[in-house]
Design a protein around this motif. Sequence first.
Motif, short mmCIF file in Angstrom:
data_model
loop_
_atom_site.label_atom_id
_atom_site.label_comp_id
_atom_site.label_asym_id
_atom_site.label_seq_id
_atom_site.Cartn_x
_atom_site.Cartn_y
_atom_site.Cartn_z
N UNK A 57 1.02 -0.92 0.07
CA UNK A 57 -0.02 0.12 -0.06
C UNK A 57 0.98 1.31 -0.01
N UNK A 58 0.41 2.20 -0.48
CA UNK A 58 0.93 3.40 -0.37
C UNK A 58 0.07 4.65 -0.04
N UNK A 59 0.52 5.57 0.95
CA UNK A 59 -0.43 6.82 1.44
C UNK A 59 0.27 8.03 1.14
N UNK A 60 -0.45 9.10 1.14
CA UNK A 60 0.33 10.34 0.86
C UNK A 60 -0.68 11.54 1.21
N UNK A 79 -5.29 20.86 -0.56
CA UNK A 79 -4.81 19.79 0.38
C UNK A 79 -5.43 18.46 -0.43
N UNK A 80 -4.36 17.55 -0.60
CA UNK A 80 -5.07 16.24 -1.18
C UNK A 80 -4.48 14.88 -0.62
N UNK A 81 -5.19 13.97 -0.43
CA UNK A 81 -5.00 12.80 0.16
C UNK A 81 -5.12 11.66 -0.70
N UNK A 82 -4.05 10.81 -1.02
CA UNK A 82 -3.99 9.82 -2.10
C UNK A 82 -3.72 8.42 -1.06
N UNK A 83 -4.58 7.28 -1.29
CA UNK A 83 -4.27 6.03 -0.83
C UNK A 83 -4.53 5.07 -1.82
N UNK A 84 -3.67 3.94 -1.76
CA UNK A 84 -4.18 2.95 -2.53
C UNK A 84 -3.45 1.42 -1.99
N UNK A 85 -4.03 0.37 -2.40
CA UNK A 85 -3.43 -0.94 -1.78
C UNK A 85 -3.65 -2.03 -2.90
N UNK A 86 -2.83 -3.07 -2.72
CA UNK A 86 -3.05 -4.25 -3.59
C UNK A 86 -3.02 -5.39 -2.87
N UNK A 87 -3.78 -6.38 -2.98
CA UNK A 87 -3.58 -7.65 -2.16
C UNK A 87 -4.38 -8.81 -3.08
N UNK A 88 -3.85 -10.00 -2.71
CA UNK A 88 -4.50 -11.27 -3.43
C UNK A 88 -5.47 -11.61 -2.14
N UNK A 139 -8.06 5.70 -2.79
CA UNK A 139 -9.02 6.74 -2.48
C UNK A 139 -8.22 8.05 -2.93
N UNK A 140 -8.66 8.97 -3.55
CA UNK A 140 -8.05 10.39 -3.91
C UNK A 140 -9.03 11.33 -3.54
N UNK A 141 -8.62 12.29 -2.84
CA UNK A 141 -9.56 13.31 -2.49
C UNK A 141 -8.73 14.70 -2.60
N UNK A 142 -9.38 15.74 -2.76
CA UNK A 142 -8.72 17.14 -2.50
C UNK A 142 -9.66 18.12 -2.20
N UNK A 143 -9.22 19.20 -1.49
CA UNK A 143 -9.84 20.30 -1.21
C UNK A 143 -8.75 21.62 -1.81
N UNK A 144 -9.48 22.44 -2.57
CA UNK A 144 -8.70 23.34 -3.01
C UNK A 144 -9.48 24.80 -3.09
N UNK A 145 -8.94 25.69 -2.65
CA UNK A 145 -9.64 26.89 -2.43
C UNK A 145 -8.82 28.17 -2.89
N UNK A 146 -9.68 29.48 -3.42
CA UNK A 146 -8.95 30.50 -3.72
C UNK A 146 -7.95 30.15 -5.02
N UNK A 147 -8.40 29.11 -5.94
CA UNK A 147 -7.67 28.55 -6.71
C UNK A 147 -7.56 29.23 -7.97
N UNK A 148 -8.40 29.65 -8.79
CA UNK A 148 -8.26 30.78 -10.04
C UNK A 148 -8.89 31.93 -9.60
N UNK A 149 -9.70 31.94 -8.66
CA UNK A 149 -10.49 33.31 -8.23
C UNK A 149 -10.82 33.37 -6.91
N UNK A 150 -10.59 34.35 -6.41
CA UNK A 150 -10.74 34.41 -4.76
C UNK A 150 -12.21 33.96 -4.29
N UNK A 151 -12.16 33.14 -3.49
CA UNK A 151 -13.42 32.75 -2.80
C UNK A 151 -13.97 31.56 -3.69
N UNK A 152 -13.26 30.95 -4.78
CA UNK A 152 -13.66 29.85 -5.36
C UNK A 152 -13.41 28.53 -4.47
N UNK A 153 -13.85 27.32 -4.74
CA UNK A 153 -13.78 26.23 -3.81
C UNK A 153 -14.10 24.85 -4.49
N UNK A 154 -12.91 24.01 -4.53
CA UNK A 154 -13.47 22.77 -5.38
C UNK A 154 -12.98 21.59 -4.26
#
Lengths: 504, 504, 504
Positions: C326-329, C356-365, C376-391
Amino acid sequence: AAGTDASIEDRLAALEARVAAAEARAQKAEATVEQLTASQQTTTSKTRSLGDSSAPSAPSVGPAGDAPSMEQRVAKLEGNADKKLGLTLNGYARAGLLFDDELTGTEGGPYITPAGSVGGAVGRLGNEDDNYAEIVLEHRAEYENGSTSLYKIMLADGVESSNDWTGGDSSLNVRQIFAEFGSLPDFGGPLENASIWAGKRFDRDNFDIHWLDSDVVFLAGTGAGLYDIQVADDWTSNVSIYGRDYGYIGDEGFGDEVESYIFTLNNRIGNWQWMLNGLSAKNNDDRELDPGMLPPDPRADLAEHGAHTMVAYHGESFFGLRDGTYKAAVLYGQGLGAEVKSLGSDGNLTEDAESVRLAVYGTTYLTPSWRFAPSLLAEHSKDRYVSGDSYKWLTLNARVANELSENFEMQYEVSWQTMDLDPQGYNSFNSVDGDYTKFTIAPTFKPQVGGFWVRPEIRLFATYADWDSDLNNYASGNNDVKSLGTNGYTGGEWSFGTQMEMWF
Amino acid sequence: AAGTDASIEDRLAALEARVAAAEARAQKAEATVEQLTASQQTTTSKTRSLGDSSAPSAPSVGPAGDAPSMEQRVAKLEGNADKKLGLTLNGYARAGLLFDDELTGTEGGPYITPAGSVGGAVGRLGNEDDNYAEIVLEHRAEYENGSTSLYKIMLADGVESSNDWTGGDSSLNVRQIFAEFGSLPDFGGPLENASIWAGKRFDRDNFDIHWLDSDVVFLAGTGAGLYDIQVADDWTSNVSIYGRDYGYIGDEGFGDEVESYIFTLNNRIGNWQWMLNGLSAKNNDDRELDPGMLPPDPRADLAEHGAHTMVAYHGESFFGLRDGTYKAAVLYGQGLGAEVKSLGSDGNLTEDAESVRLAVYGTTYLTPSWRFAPSLLAEHSKDRYVSGDSYKWLTLNARVANELSENFEMQYEVSWQTMDLDPQGYNSFNSVDGDYTKFTIAPTFKPQVGGFWVRPEIRLFATYADWDSDLNNYASGNNDVKSLGTNGYTGGEWSFGTQMEMWF
Amino acid sequence: AAGTDASIEDRLAALEARVAAAEARAQKAEATVEQLTASQQTTTSKTRSLGDSSAPSAPSVGPAGDAPSMEQRVAKLEGNADKKLGLTLNGYARAGLLFDDELTGTEGGPYITPAGSVGGAVGRLGNEDDNYAEIVLEHRAEYENGSTSLYKIMLADGVESSNDWTGGDSSLNVRQIFAEFGSLPDFGGPLENASIWAGKRFDRDNFDIHWLDSDVVFLAGTGAGLYDIQVADDWTSNVSIYGRDYGYIGDEGFGDEVESYIFTLNNRIGNWQWMLNGLSAKNNDDRELDPGMLPPDPRADLAEHGAHTMVAYHGESFFGLRDGTYKAAVLYGQGLGAEVKSLGSDGNLTEDAESVRLAVYGTTYLTPSWRFAPSLLAEHSKDRYVSGDSYKWLTLNARVANELSENFEMQYEVSWQTMDLDPQGYNSFNSVDGDYTKFTIAPTFKPQVGGFWVRPEIRLFATYADWDSDLNNYASGNNDVKSLGTNGYTGGEWSFGTQMEMWF
């Protein structure tokens, strides 16, 4: 003892389970390893010719029915291994960063000065901003009758972008694609050692001043020719025709094409090289230039013919003074031949254009650890694009390297260029007169130092360049041309960066 | 017992330590295996297999512990050299010059006549002006279970420019990129010898008339399929789906795409080949053509479906008359299938379009030094792009070669084409009716002469072409199309030039 | 007790034998792994090293003047075969068809959702419509002083067209071109195992979540750096500078370039990776965006600096639960660093942007025949391209495979993504809030099954995707962007197709 036995029993059971698990894991690892090995296996590149029974060059190792001897079999393997037959890949590349003392992109390039617009290079070390690569694929075969064939194709790309994806900027293209045959049994007498070629290529006998990123003569295009005709004992000649394109009369792509043809006779007499070229581009004067390039009337007619000659000496010492090498060449051209370096590449020359160019460089080791390579390039060109114009420039350059260890050397390059250019309005360029100076210091890593042409190199560098402010006026009337003076690059400039250079 | 127990205790402890160590090693090996798998797994260039003693196909060199004999070691090297696995590079190229008797660029190309706009080729010798190259990279692997895999990628480029740098004209692109698996243990019964493929490719069973630069049938695109399903003793079939793109409804690149799908059943029954194709391109009639192509109203609807069939015979003699080969094919298509050669490549066909085409060629040696290869290609197409249009043409071509030495042959090509075309205003083309004749003589150098498909060749050539003047009117209303009559290429034309042609 | 002892003795003896055998197997696996590891990085094209007498590594086979013995000659051939030096070609490719239930082209791609515009990938299986290929050429050499060099060049192309000729759509370009030197005798102390590189490259320590077609961190561009500086026993560091281009102030190609520089410190401490990056792009705020991208006033200034960090863990089990990986970041970025994955690739970020972004994955038999890879991949981004935007977005994805035979497995992929995006008018995008779900089933052929990263594969697939209708509004104001809702791709969509995927 029972307790002990019990404990032993437990431990044995646990061990047995662990061994079973370890065995299973080992088995799985083995299987995967085997699988990896299996798929990793068999790739051949070249080797195609080693294994391809239909390859024309596979000599039979004995009379049919005879088992080849061990000697024969090993000789064949060695032969395959030693031959230059089959496929080879070669390459050249440079890539790096160039920025100024404010850590932002800056100008640069061996042809950055006003004289650069007519071929006046100023030295490349610490002065390049592009990523350029050539990939060369060669296929060689040898035939039962002794004939040989070479097929070469070169892909090349040059971009200024530092980004990894350059799908929009890419200029990846096929620069060479030709076939050449040698040792033809039919060829005898003066042709005994001659080869014949056709396709698109760089002429085999071009040569350059590497430190200036300038060929002394660069003949390239699509054509055909014969190399190495034996004229006399110490005299061989090449005869070739090369075609090039100048554009269209009328609609791009569908109007009449204007094509240029270069007839070349290239002689090698001992250390001397004497090249004679005639050029022809019918209807070139009917071609319409981009209006932005047109100077005020009256202007001369575009050339439809040209003549060119070069006399060069390829020295085997450093100007007779010490061990090393030197090369010296004088070039003269008229009409279409007045672009004396890149033969036939400039269709905008007038019928009266005349140029004379001098090129000299040498290489030597001053001490076991100091290398020295000075060069000179100078030209006077007149009536080039407009009646009465005049382009005079002279470049002095020296590349010095101090080999400090097996892996490291300090490289230094100093360039000085003086120019007096009077373009008479061509391309909206203004008359300028002045000098340019550049100095570069480049700490350089190499896997193994040891000569002028040893690559790869990884360099860091710092460059200081300064010039007479008059030179900034040259392209001030033309927004589509980069030269001194554009984008605030006006003199007293520091540049920094890093670069790799590779060939193999 | 205590002693025994103690000894057992010792042995257990030692075992536990060893198991722990073995587990650790297994874990490490597993991790590395995983990492290897992750990063690159199944690869190696063959080159590697020369040295890789674990390559599955490398014969073992002797019982464990025995030093391999010289015989064994050489056999292994030879075996490695013979493998077809791994990476191979192949290529095709042609490059040369074409100019007229005034030494200026001239027109040319196997599809230069009005009939060429609908596939009527006229013979390529001394009639080509492009530099075209294909670079093919193949990677083959064989697996422990006997499966094989092939990965192929082809880069191709074609330009008309003779210049060495063609960054602005380059059309370098990826024409093929596919994977194909064979000998899968899962495949049994009729699939025992079958292979499965997916990606972008030229169909394996396409074939051409080389001298005309025309495929008899050319199926290509992105898809998937099965080759070599055994239907009966002497009958194998391929089934495939190929997709192609016709453009967009609305904004280029962002509107709805119109895609075409070709379902193909290709049978080989002894020397016979029988191909059946169905085509579908939903919403094709909603696609807007370039207004310049639109004929006057009323016009028919664009086809959204099509059918196509080909029956071909691959002969093993020269028409049963003498040693040699011949191939003959009849093709019929309707709707989208009415472009009978390049299946699915023409989205401008009407729903009523119908075409029938005949293709025949043969090769034979008339004497030990004279080769003869005649061909015939003819088509009648109607309601093709406009209701009521009609395209009739027939080409006769013969390539003759006289092998004069090991390195030299004289090649001759004569072509005659008759056509009666009534395009009803499509693409601003005018109706024409007439004949075209071309004769070429080409002194040709080869490393080793010896057959119809022996390359490389370096040719010089002189071509004379003439035609009925009516043919000059065909494209006179369309400046964007080259055909007879454009740029003063109006009849009685001499062309000269040089060309290399290569494949390996 | 004797019986017990005897039995224990027997079991011990058996265990000892098994452990010995397991050890031997582990040893053999380790050796092969080592060999594979070695050869993995250094494929050789024999051809070159076999035939190139100037290769620095070619050992001489005997004293000058002595004829080498048969033993020496064979040893040399074998030695050549064992070399890891020379040229290798590697590649990656995918190609296939994607159509809907009406057999017409449909939308797709791992970044098709609104969240995809800011990096929110949704899973690639049965969701890709492009033909993409990478061709990687490596040249490795070893020098007498022990230094090594690597030169790598990568060509890449991606097109959507299914046609075989894509000369007009081609994006073939050079994505990597760099040199790297290792084992330099000059390097000692903490640099003893360090290597130095320069050129254009993907950073060596990038890693990805393959099933999402998303890197966790992707650092690439033109620059230079040092790898593997030994900071402490279990701690190595890389330091590099990478440059990228953001475009021009003023005329495209001739105005002032805006360049971005990334300074990176990348640490490996055991299984941990800690990356620190600083970014600088002088004058970026003076660059003019495409007016179509501009949101209503007032807007924030474009960033000219940025900071970025990533902490990642590379696990050697499936989250400590079972065998696997597994890898997590966690990634955080500010200003130009707010594009946390593709470092420095987005010049439109504001100076206040934060992500801020979170990335996690694993492999198993899960069982010997069922593979399981959740991510899993997730992010929250704000004031990204325009003041007050949010992703805000979060993706859950699982790839499951059931290995049914040596050649066949069923693959399943399920993706769920939730998003809440408020772009504040940037790029004419509208605010949306909703969920997207995709399920794919893909019967898959492989030459040999056996792991998460085993390729090649040929797949058929059926995909069902559905989403909240609000998501269709995202790009409804921008005709130049494909997203959910365009071209009738509005929800409840079935897609079908076929694809090959290959790497070697």
